[in-house]
Scaffold this motif. Sequence first.
Motif, PDB file in Angstrom:
ATOM      1  N   ASP A  13       0.834  -1.015   0.020  1.00 26.34           N
ATOM      2  CA  ASP A  13      -0.116   0.089   0.044  1.00 26.34           C
ATOM      3  C   ASP A  13       0.786   1.295   0.057  1.00 26.34           C
ATOM      4  O   ASP A  13       2.055   1.228  -0.050  1.00 26.34           O
ATOM      5  CB  ASP A  13      -0.955   0.028   1.213  1.00 26.34           C
ATOM      6  CG  ASP A  13      -0.186  -0.105   2.469  1.00 26.34           C
ATOM      7  OD1 ASP A  13       1.037  -0.171   2.649  1.00 26.34           O
ATOM      8  OD2 ASP A  13      -0.975   0.154   3.570  1.00 26.34           O
ATOM      9  N   SER A 119       0.145  10.799   7.017  1.00 28.46           N
ATOM     10  CA  SER A 119      -0.470   9.934   8.001  1.00 28.46           C
ATOM     11  C   SER A 119       0.392   9.640   9.023  1.00 28.46           C
ATOM     12  O   SER A 119       0.057   9.294  10.318  1.00 28.46           O
ATOM     13  CB  SER A 119      -0.738   8.678   7.368  1.00 28.46           C
ATOM     14  OG  SER A 119      -1.810   8.929   6.208  1.00 28.46           O
ATOM     15  N   ASP A 222       0.642   0.543  10.866  1.00 25.98           N
ATOM     16  CA  ASP A 222      -0.608   0.471  10.197  1.00 25.98           C
ATOM     17  C   ASP A 222      -0.932   2.030  10.393  1.00 25.98           C
ATOM     18  O   ASP A 222      -1.876   2.410  11.627  1.00 25.98           O
ATOM     19  CB  ASP A 222      -1.534  -0.339  11.057  1.00 25.98           C
ATOM     20  CG  ASP A 222      -3.010  -0.337  10.286  1.00 25.98           C
ATOM     21  OD1 ASP A 222      -3.099   0.313   9.399  1.00 25.98           O
ATOM     22  OD2 ASP A 222      -3.900  -0.952  11.112  1.00 25.98           O
ATOM     23  N   ALA A 224      -2.900   3.897   8.261  1.00 25.82           N
ATOM     24  CA  ALA A 224      -3.786   3.888   7.043  1.00 25.82           C
ATOM     25  C   ALA A 224      -4.967   4.897   7.620  1.00 25.82           C
ATOM     26  O   ALA A 224      -5.442   4.775   8.776  1.00 25.82           O
ATOM     27  CB  ALA A 224      -4.638   2.771   6.602  1.00 25.82           C
ATOM     28  N   SER A 225      -5.457   5.951   6.800  1.00 30.66           N
ATOM     29  CA  SER A 225      -6.517   6.949   7.440  1.00 30.66           C
ATOM     30  C   SER A 225      -8.019   6.378   7.193  1.00 30.66           C
ATOM     31  O   SER A 225      -8.850   6.912   7.903  1.00 30.66           O
ATOM     32  CB  SER A 225      -6.273   8.050   6.650  1.00 30.66           C
ATOM     33  OG  SER A 225      -6.467   7.814   5.288  1.00 30.66           O
ATOM     34  N   GLU A 226      -7.892   5.241   6.712  1.00 32.62           N
ATOM     35  CA  GLU A 226      -9.235   4.539   6.594  1.00 32.62           C
ATOM     36  C   GLU A 226     -10.322   5.828   6.030  1.00 32.62           C
ATOM     37  O   GLU A 226     -11.421   5.729   6.433  1.00 32.62           O
ATOM     38  CB  GLU A 226      -9.878   3.840   7.816  1.00 32.62           C
ATOM     39  CG  GLU A 226      -8.881   3.165   8.647  1.00 32.62           C
ATOM     40  CD  GLU A 226      -8.762   1.785   7.612  1.00 32.62           C
ATOM     41  OE1 GLU A 226      -9.840   1.696   7.106  1.00 32.62           O
ATOM     42  OE2 GLU A 226      -7.780   1.288   7.902  1.00 32.62           O
ATOM     43  N   THR A 228     -11.700   5.753   3.496  1.00 31.60           N
ATOM     44  CA  THR A 228     -12.767   5.037   2.442  1.00 31.60           C
ATOM     45  C   THR A 228     -13.832   4.573   3.330  1.00 31.60           C
ATOM     46  O   THR A 228     -15.024   4.149   2.802  1.00 31.60           O
ATOM     47  CB  THR A 228     -12.502   3.719   1.624  1.00 31.60           C
ATOM     48  OG1 THR A 228     -11.784   2.863   2.569  1.00 31.60           O
ATOM     49  CG2 THR A 228     -11.356   4.377   0.544  1.00 31.60           C
ATOM     50  N   GLU A 229     -13.535   4.547   4.625  1.00 32.77           N
ATOM     51  CA  GLU A 229     -14.588   4.029   5.585  1.00 32.77           C
ATOM     52  C   GLU A 229     -15.304   5.194   6.297  1.00 32.77           C
ATOM     53  O   GLU A 229     -16.346   5.062   6.946  1.00 32.77           O
ATOM     54  CB  GLU A 229     -13.930   3.394   6.581  1.00 32.77           C
ATOM     55  CG  GLU A 229     -13.262   1.925   6.243  1.00 32.77           C
ATOM     56  CD  GLU A 229     -13.980   1.265   5.316  1.00 32.77           C
ATOM     57  OE1 GLU A 229     -15.128   0.946   5.777  1.00 32.77           O
ATOM     58  OE2 GLU A 229     -13.453   0.645   4.477  1.00 32.77           O
ATOM     59  N   SER A 255     -13.907  11.235   0.562  1.00 33.55           N
ATOM     60  CA  SER A 255     -14.222  10.118   1.563  1.00 33.55           C
ATOM     61  C   SER A 255     -15.272   9.567   1.236  1.00 33.55           C
ATOM     62  O   SER A 255     -16.388   9.616   0.363  1.00 33.55           O
ATOM     63  CB  SER A 255     -14.164  10.796   2.927  1.00 33.55           C
ATOM     64  OG  SER A 255     -15.358  11.452   2.917  1.00 33.55           O
TER      65      SER A 255
END
Length: 623
Positions: A13, A119, A222, A224-226, A228-229, A255
Amino acid sequence: MTGTLARAEPAKDLLHFITCGSVDDGKSTLIGRLLHDSSLVFDDQLRALARDSQKHGTTGDEIDFALLVDGLEAEREQGITIDVAYRFFTTPRRSFIVADTPGHEQYTRNMATGASKASLAVILIDARKGVLVQTRRHSLICSMLGIRHIVLAINKIDLVDFARPVYEHIVQDYLAFAKELDFASIVPIPLSARYGDNVIGRSERTPWYSGLALLDYLEAVDAASEITELPFRFPVQWVNRPNLDFRGYSGTIASGRVRSGDPVVVAVSGYVTRVREIVTADGLREMAEAGDAVTLTLTDELDISRGDMLVSPTDRPEVNDQFAAEVIWMSDHPLVSGRSYLARIGTRTVPINFTALKYKIDVNSGKHLATSTLELNEIGVCNLAAAAPMAFDAYATNRATGCFIIIDRFSNETVGAGMITFGLRRGSNLHWQPLLVGREQRAVIKHQTPAVVWMTGLSGAGKSTIANNLEQRLSTAGYHTMLLDGDNVRHGLNRDLGFTEADRVENIRRVGEVAKLMTEAGLIVICSFISPYRAEREMVRELVPQGTFLEVFIDTPIEECARRDPKGLYSKAKAGKIKNFTGIDAPYEPPEHPELHLTTIGREPDQLAQLIVDMLAARKILH
């Protein structure tokens, strides 16, 4: 909050991170070492680097890895980073985009730019110097900008003989400072960027350190900003209508994700519709997510334009015209509370005012200090009011829709960046009360078009004399007027204001609002004010309908104004008895495109007043 991570399974990623810290802490050298030791530098680059090291290097006969990143000639000559340098590199386990940010205090604004998309932050500390003011400043900005993972890179450990007590003292000092900051993890690593200790692999010269080397940690963390969630947010960048049969709305999903057939809402208007198709350069798609540039077509014909935002109907953003925010000021010219700026949130740009500057933050102690302005690189907490309701999320909830930039309306310079903390309740509770008798009805009764005649010029230019003559002529002819004079309003409405730039801005803001109310009463409002700043005169222009603000520049040379000196002000200002006097120790910005430019030398006030009457008649203000 400290600790180490076990190796995770390979995951290809992308990690955005920054390096920051005080000047000469070794940020550029560290990135150069990462690239070199990861075998990501080509042979021709190495040869060029060796040549550059002889010319610009700071490491004697050795290769200066900082020159891989410091590309500007000024940076190489001074041995510092000025601009933000972005580098992409990849390893078998992960891809990276790293921003090397400046260490000097005067380039803090550049550092904030680099941090806005990251991040994770690698904060470097010179082992010889420990935690410095700039270390604290950068840490605070990282926290404000939503970075939650910190690598505390204690660099130049070789220059303190790899002493564990020095390392542990710096770690404890930093953790004590950072406990009030909202970081999810802080991982300290002792390293030497120059020699590669604990950069790519564990160093034998720090047997007392049991954690991961820097690259191992960057590959495993880890962070990741997430994004997409998060709830769906789609700022419309432009309306795509190549022909009469197609209407789509183009932009990048900020987002969340969206599928064909999903219901969506236009955030500000509240209109509900559904996504018909998701169109991309490669054809139609069933689903798109954060970061995808797409065109959405909808099942309904709605009034949607650039700046609108399509959102999830079950998790909507706040819509408000007032909010609180943390602001980083990035301009050499201080923030002026009350002045109208532009704010760009997503794809929408609206006029905005600072209604309150609550405090600024001392980066050394974290204390809140009372202030009336923000200087370059200072951080403050403010209340702001926009000219129209906007859709936003709190920055802590959604970085993509909770940040904005502040733009000077005349220079178009970006002067600040803000992170929204919450909407102000009073902004959502206030509503316009409809009136049964309006501006137009009152104007018809008076047989005139309400307007603002705004006279601007230096003190002693003749504004008040011409304004009095003009009002007398209009009154004699049967028109309904009101004259607002600069000195008169300071006896009452503005008696609490002085003559600093901020006070002058607030003076004109209040007068502008009063003039607007008087035009609502159907009056022709004659305003006689020095009003030295273009921004405030334009702010008043925007308060009233187009074509009803008439700027009249009373142009008299300052030498003539001083010769007349009707109130003895110029002589006092030159003697230092009056401060912030326009034309002496405070600026005057003459109009660039006034509706009427009157030069007073060789003309009588009644002649000049008649020219204004003629203009009003020509523009159909007088019926």
